[in-house]
Write a protein that holds these residues in place. Structure first.
Motif, PDB file in Angstrom:
ATOM      1  N   MET A   1       0.047   7.373 -10.677  1.00  0.00           N
ATOM      2  CA  MET A   1       0.764   6.686  -9.600  1.00  0.00           C
ATOM      3  C   MET A   1       1.447   5.441 -10.141  1.00  0.00           C
ATOM      4  O   MET A   1       1.033   4.886 -11.180  1.00  0.00           O
ATOM      5  CB  MET A   1      -0.208   6.292  -8.483  1.00  0.00           C
ATOM      6  CG  MET A   1      -0.919   7.445  -7.812  1.00  0.00           C
ATOM      7  SD  MET A   1       0.203   8.563  -6.943  1.00  0.00           S
ATOM      8  CE  MET A   1       0.899   7.456  -5.696  1.00  0.00           C
TER       9      MET A   1
ATOM     10  N   GLY B   1      -7.652   5.537 -12.833  1.00  0.00           N
ATOM     11  CA  GLY B   1      -7.589   4.085 -12.698  1.00  0.00           C
ATOM     12  C   GLY B   1      -7.944   3.352 -13.974  1.00  0.00           C
ATOM     13  O   GLY B   1      -7.900   2.122 -14.016  1.00  0.00           O
TER      14      GLY B   1
ATOM     15  N   SER C   1       0.846  -1.191   0.000  1.00  0.00           N
ATOM     16  CA  SER C   1       0.000   0.000   0.000  1.00  0.00           C
ATOM     17  C   SER C   1       0.880   1.238   0.000  1.00  0.00           C
ATOM     18  O   SER C   1       2.000   1.217   0.513  1.00  0.00           O
ATOM     19  CB  SER C   1      -0.911   0.029   1.227  1.00  0.00           C
ATOM     20  OG  SER C   1      -1.764  -1.078   1.271  1.00  0.00           O
TER      21      SER C   1
ATOM     22  N   ARG D   1      -6.146   1.658  -7.269  1.00  0.00           N
ATOM     23  CA  ARG D   1      -6.118   2.870  -6.455  1.00  0.00           C
ATOM     24  C   ARG D   1      -7.497   3.167  -5.903  1.00  0.00           C
ATOM     25  O   ARG D   1      -8.509   2.822  -6.521  1.00  0.00           O
ATOM     26  CB  ARG D   1      -5.583   4.058  -7.259  1.00  0.00           C
ATOM     27  CG  ARG D   1      -6.447   4.503  -8.407  1.00  0.00           C
ATOM     28  CD  ARG D   1      -5.725   5.557  -9.260  1.00  0.00           C
ATOM     29  NE  ARG D   1      -5.493   6.783  -8.514  1.00  0.00           N
ATOM     30  CZ  ARG D   1      -4.604   7.714  -8.886  1.00  0.00           C
ATOM     31  NH1 ARG D   1      -3.859   7.521  -9.964  1.00  0.00           N
ATOM     32  NH2 ARG D   1      -4.452   8.816  -8.168  1.00  0.00           N
TER      33      ARG D   1
ATOM     34  N   ASN E   1      -9.162   6.581  -4.750  1.00  0.00           N
ATOM     35  CA  ASN E   1      -8.979   8.029  -4.643  1.00  0.00           C
ATOM     36  C   ASN E   1      -9.648   8.606  -3.393  1.00  0.00           C
ATOM     37  O   ASN E   1      -9.261   9.672  -2.924  1.00  0.00           O
ATOM     38  CB  ASN E   1      -9.498   8.723  -5.892  1.00  0.00           C
ATOM     39  CG  ASN E   1      -8.562   8.524  -7.084  1.00  0.00           C
ATOM     40  OD1 ASN E   1      -7.443   8.013  -6.942  1.00  0.00           O
ATOM     41  ND2 ASN E   1      -9.022   8.904  -8.262  1.00  0.00           N
TER      42      ASN E   1
ATOM     43  N   THR F   1      -4.894   6.323  -1.661  1.00  0.00           N
ATOM     44  CA  THR F   1      -4.033   5.157  -1.531  1.00  0.00           C
ATOM     45  C   THR F   1      -3.976   4.385  -2.842  1.00  0.00           C
ATOM     46  O   THR F   1      -4.988   4.226  -3.528  1.00  0.00           O
ATOM     47  CB  THR F   1      -4.532   4.237  -0.410  1.00  0.00           C
ATOM     48  OG1 THR F   1      -4.560   4.971   0.830  1.00  0.00           O
ATOM     49  CG2 THR F   1      -3.611   3.037  -0.232  1.00  0.00           C
ATOM     50  N   VAL F   2      -2.777   3.905  -3.146  1.00  0.00           N
ATOM     51  CA  VAL F   2      -2.580   3.013  -4.282  1.00  0.00           C
ATOM     52  C   VAL F   2      -2.059   1.686  -3.741  1.00  0.00           C
ATOM     53  O   VAL F   2      -1.330   1.652  -2.746  1.00  0.00           O
ATOM     54  CB  VAL F   2      -1.616   3.629  -5.322  1.00  0.00           C
ATOM     55  CG1 VAL F   2      -0.232   3.843  -4.749  1.00  0.00           C
ATOM     56  CG2 VAL F   2      -1.549   2.780  -6.576  1.00  0.00           C
ATOM     57  N   TYR F   3      -2.462   0.607  -4.398  1.00  0.00           N
ATOM     58  CA  TYR F   3      -2.132  -0.734  -3.935  1.00  0.00           C
ATOM     59  C   TYR F   3      -1.384  -1.496  -5.023  1.00  0.00           C
ATOM     60  O   TYR F   3      -1.581  -1.259  -6.225  1.00  0.00           O
ATOM     61  CB  TYR F   3      -3.406  -1.500  -3.579  1.00  0.00           C
ATOM     62  CG  TYR F   3      -4.285  -0.806  -2.574  1.00  0.00           C
ATOM     63  CD1 TYR F   3      -5.379  -0.044  -2.993  1.00  0.00           C
ATOM     64  CD2 TYR F   3      -4.035  -0.905  -1.214  1.00  0.00           C
ATOM     65  CE1 TYR F   3      -6.187   0.600  -2.083  1.00  0.00           C
ATOM     66  CE2 TYR F   3      -4.848  -0.260  -0.290  1.00  0.00           C
ATOM     67  CZ  TYR F   3      -5.923   0.486  -0.729  1.00  0.00           C
ATOM     68  OH  TYR F   3      -6.723   1.120   0.191  1.00  0.00           O
TER      69      TYR F   3
ATOM     70  N   CYS G   1       7.036   3.654  -4.107  1.00  0.00           N
ATOM     71  CA  CYS G   1       5.836   4.283  -4.642  1.00  0.00           C
ATOM     72  C   CYS G   1       6.239   5.605  -5.297  1.00  0.00           C
ATOM     73  O   CYS G   1       7.152   6.296  -4.801  1.00  0.00           O
ATOM     74  CB  CYS G   1       4.867   4.530  -3.493  1.00  0.00           C
ATOM     75  SG  CYS G   1       3.322   5.324  -3.952  1.00  0.00           S
TER      76      CYS G   1
END
Length: 126
Positions: A34, A59, A21, A76, A78, A82-84, A100
C-alpha cells in the motif's frame, strides 16, 4: 471490485498535522503493498503523481520520499483493511490531492499500482 476510499483531508495551517485514512474493500488487503501518492493542484493532466510513501503487506518495510522523511508516518491495520498516513509539520508545499494506492506485488511505484483511490485534498496555508 477493489475500492480504495480516502478520508481525512482538509485545510490546516503550516506546522499542523493531519491523518489520512484509506479503507479497502472488495479485495485481499492483507497481501497488498500500500502507499500514498500526491498531485499538486494545477499540474497538467497526465503528469505522473509524486510518490510519497509505501508500506509492505506485513508493515515491516516502508519507503519514504526524501521530502516527507521525518514528518510523515505510514501504518496499516490489516484487521481493519485500512492504511493510515500521519502527516506532521505540514508545509505549504505539501498541498496536493493525496491518492491511496495498492499493488498486488511486493514493489509499489507509479508503474506497479493496480488500484487507485479517488483522492483527498490536503491544503496547507502559510
Amino acid at each position: 471490485q477493489v475500492q480504495l476510499v480516502e478520508s481525512g483531508g482538509g485545510l490546516v495551517q503550516a506546522g499542523g498535522s493531519l491523518r489520512l485514512s484509506c479503507a479497502e474493500s472488495g479485495g485481499t488487503f492483507r497481501v497488498y503493498s500500500m502507499g500514498w501518492f500526491r498531485q499538486a493542484p494545477g499540474n497538467a493532466p497526465g503528469k505522473e503523481r509524486e510518490f510519497v510513501v509505501s508500506i509492505s503487506w506485513s508493515g515491516g518495510s516502508t519507503h519514504y520520499a526524501d521530502s516527507v522523511k521525518g514528518r510523515f508516518t505510514i501504518s496499516r491495520d490489516n484487521a481493519k483493511n485500512t492504511v493510515y498516513l500521519q502527516m506532521n509539520s505540514l508545509k505549504p508545499e505539501d498541498t496536493a490531492v493525496y491518492y491511496c494506492a495498492a499493488a498486488r506485488g511486493a514493489v509499489l511505484n507509479y508503474y506497479t499500482v493496480d488500484y487507485w483511490g479517488k483522492g483527498t485534498l490536503v491544503s496547507v496555508s502559510s
